[in-house]
Design an enzyme around this catalytic site. Structure first.
Site, PDB file in Angstrom:
ATOM      1  N   LYS A  34     -35.082  30.656 -84.588  1.00  0.00           N
ATOM      2  CA  LYS A  34     -35.698  31.177 -83.365  1.00  0.00           C
ATOM      3  C   LYS A  34     -34.595  31.429 -82.352  1.00  0.00           C
ATOM      4  CE  LYS A  34     -39.788  32.045 -81.545  1.00  0.00           C
ATOM      5  NZ  LYS A  34     -41.039  32.506 -82.167  1.00  0.00           N
ATOM      6  N   ASP A  74     -41.173  37.931 -79.646  1.00  0.00           N
ATOM      7  CA  ASP A  74     -41.976  36.774 -79.233  1.00  0.00           C
ATOM      8  C   ASP A  74     -42.323  37.067 -77.770  1.00  0.00           C
ATOM      9  OD1 ASP A  74     -42.778  33.849 -80.134  1.00  0.00           O
ATOM     10  OD2 ASP A  74     -42.031  33.598 -78.111  1.00  0.00           O
TER      11      ASP A  74
END
Ligand code: NDP
Length: 445
Positions: A126, A166
């Site tokens: 991430k 995201d």
């Protein structure tokens, strides 16, 4: 928690001071592993648990950029390459002022098990930045993305690490980052990023995938009780990518979504959300939820509290972490809510999860319920590698099949470890064992 697991958790807290969201995410997974390790003690050998909670690589970098007035800003960039046992690191990039190492680490950790659940050969990672795109011009967002990618480019690649979007990172940002990556590398590596535009390597259904998947997961959970979403009143939080397409799929399945929100407040539209208007306000105009209410008679804007104050049958938290606390869970339960399917990552606090589980309602944790996004990213990688494009129906059928398989894996693991219907245990146990088996096969690395 068993002693061995408790010790690993204490170490995580000591070595990652102040990173409370990361502690929370690790605690939730380790807590589920008691029955798994009791049955298969070899998973606690070879410091496997200690290795799985430690990222393989953490990258943190300066992102300088110039705004339209000529002023220089310095943001911080992150990429946490957490676990590559199953494949290249895969996970989104988040641009939001709240981003810090602990948030990215929690998201990367969750991503390991989520990606394992998809069974598509992708590891967990991430990244992101504390850059806030709200109120910035296109040119400012472009300059920021170019600066961010100038450093990130040396760490990623189609077989190494494949970021996606995201919070705060959608098609526009992926486009600017891809353009810069291509320029730096002099190579059209379509598979280096997912969530691309359809004209340059993107996949149909990727935009819809996370929201659609979250609703499909809710439908699968309901089917275990012989029920469906048809006729149900649905509460959605957020008004971004995940929320919008959760609303769309819920409507397609005969439910009535009546709420959505952003950081300025929430909207209740008892007649059912006007999706075209919401898309116009959020996707086209990049406006606020108040802009919807102005054009929609009967809808009301509420600026205190949360969508969880509204009575409904199904709750789909699709905004951000810890947006649904113990009090909100109690209110939802009093209002008759019987299903929670998490579109966001870790939106329910531990107190809320406990309340849902105590009440015996259907609770689908994010790492299973929102895995449709990353699953379709892996489908995008597959199309890029084969230099091919599937039509919408083909991609959607694959997503539907993957979500059904994830649901069934969770159900089977919950039964295997003695807690039928516990999707939290099911998702954690099924995801963990898939990663752990491969880590063991790869030796101490
Ligand atoms: P977007 O940026 O498209 O939308 C986020 C929405 O949530 C916006 O309406 C935003 O409001 C709201 N929001 C974000 N942070 C806060 C906050 N701190 N307080 C109140 N509202 C907030 O993001 P996505 O829809 O892509 O992501 C939503 C969630 O889903 C995140 O948890 C993400 O990690 C998760 N997720 C996303 C996937 C994807 O494919 N996009 C895949 C899997 C999970 P505002 O604009 O006012 O900030």
């Amino acid at each position: 928690m068993q002693d061995v697991v408790e010790k690993v958790y204490e170490q995580v807290v000591t070595r990652n001071r102040g990173e409370v969201e990361f502690h929370q995410a690790v605690h939730e997974v380790l807590e589920s592993l008691g029955p798994v390790i009791a049955k298969h003690p070899h998973y606690a050998e070879g410091a496997l648990l200690e290795r799985i909670v430690e990222p393989e690589r953490q990258i943190m970098f300066r992102v300088p950029w110039v705004d339209d007035a000529g002023q220089v800003h310095v943001n911080r960039g992150f990429r946490i390459e957490f676990n590559s046992a199953l494949g290249p690191y895969k996970g989104g990039l988040r641009f939001h002022p709240s981003v810090n190492a602990g948030i990215i680490k929690f998201l990367g950790f969750e991503q390991i098990f989520k990606n394992a659940l998809t069974a598509q050969g992708i590891g967990g990672g991430k990244g992101g930045s504390d850059f806030d795109p709200h109120g910035r011009s296109d040119a400012e967002v472009m300059r920021f993305c170019q600066s961010f990618m100038t450093e990130l480019a040396r760490h990623i690649g189609p077989s190494t690490d494949v970021p996606a979007g995201d919070i705060g990172v959608g098609g526009r940002e992926i486009g600017y980052m891809f353009g810069q990556y291509k320029r730096l590398r002099n190579s059209y590596d379509a598979g280096v990023l997912t969530g691309k535009g359809l004209a340059w390597g993107g996949s149909l259904v990727r935009t819809e995938a996370t929201g659609y998947g979250t609703v499909l997961f809710a439908q699968s959970m309901l089917s275990t009780k012989g029920e469906s979403l048809e006729g149900k009143k649905v509460l959605v939080s957020g008004a971004g990518n995940v929320a919008i397409y959760a609303i769309e799929k819920a409507q397609q399945l005969g439910a009535t979504p009546i709420t959505f929100s952003d950081s300025s407040g929430y909207v209740v539209d008892e007649a059912g959300v006007d999706l075209e208007l919401l898309k116009q306000v959020k996707e086209v105009e990049r406006g606020r939820v108040a802009d919807y209410v102005e054009r929609r008679p009967g809808a009301r804007l509420v600026t205190g509290g949360s969508v969880w104050d509204v009575p409904g049958d199904v709750a789909l938290p699709c905004a951000t972490q810890n947006e649904l606390n113990g009090d909100a869970a109690a209110t939802l339960l009093r209002g008759g809510c019987g299903v929670v399917s998490e579109g966001a990552n870790m939106p329910s606090t531990p107190e809320a999860v406990e309340a849902f589980q105590k009440a015996g309602i259907l609770f689908g944790p994010g790492k299973a319920a929102n895995a449709g996004g990353v699953a379709t990213s892996a489908l995008e990688m597959e199309q890029n590698a084969g230099r091919t494009r599937w039509d919408f129906a083909t991609a959607e059928a694959k997503l539907t099949g993957i979500m059904a398989d994830i649901h069934d894996s969770c159900v089977a693991a919950a039964e295997e470890y003695g807690r039928p219907g516990d999707y939290v245990l099911g998702a954690n146990a099924a995801g963990f064992t898939r990663v752990a088996d491969v880590m063991i096969a790869h030796g101490i690395v």
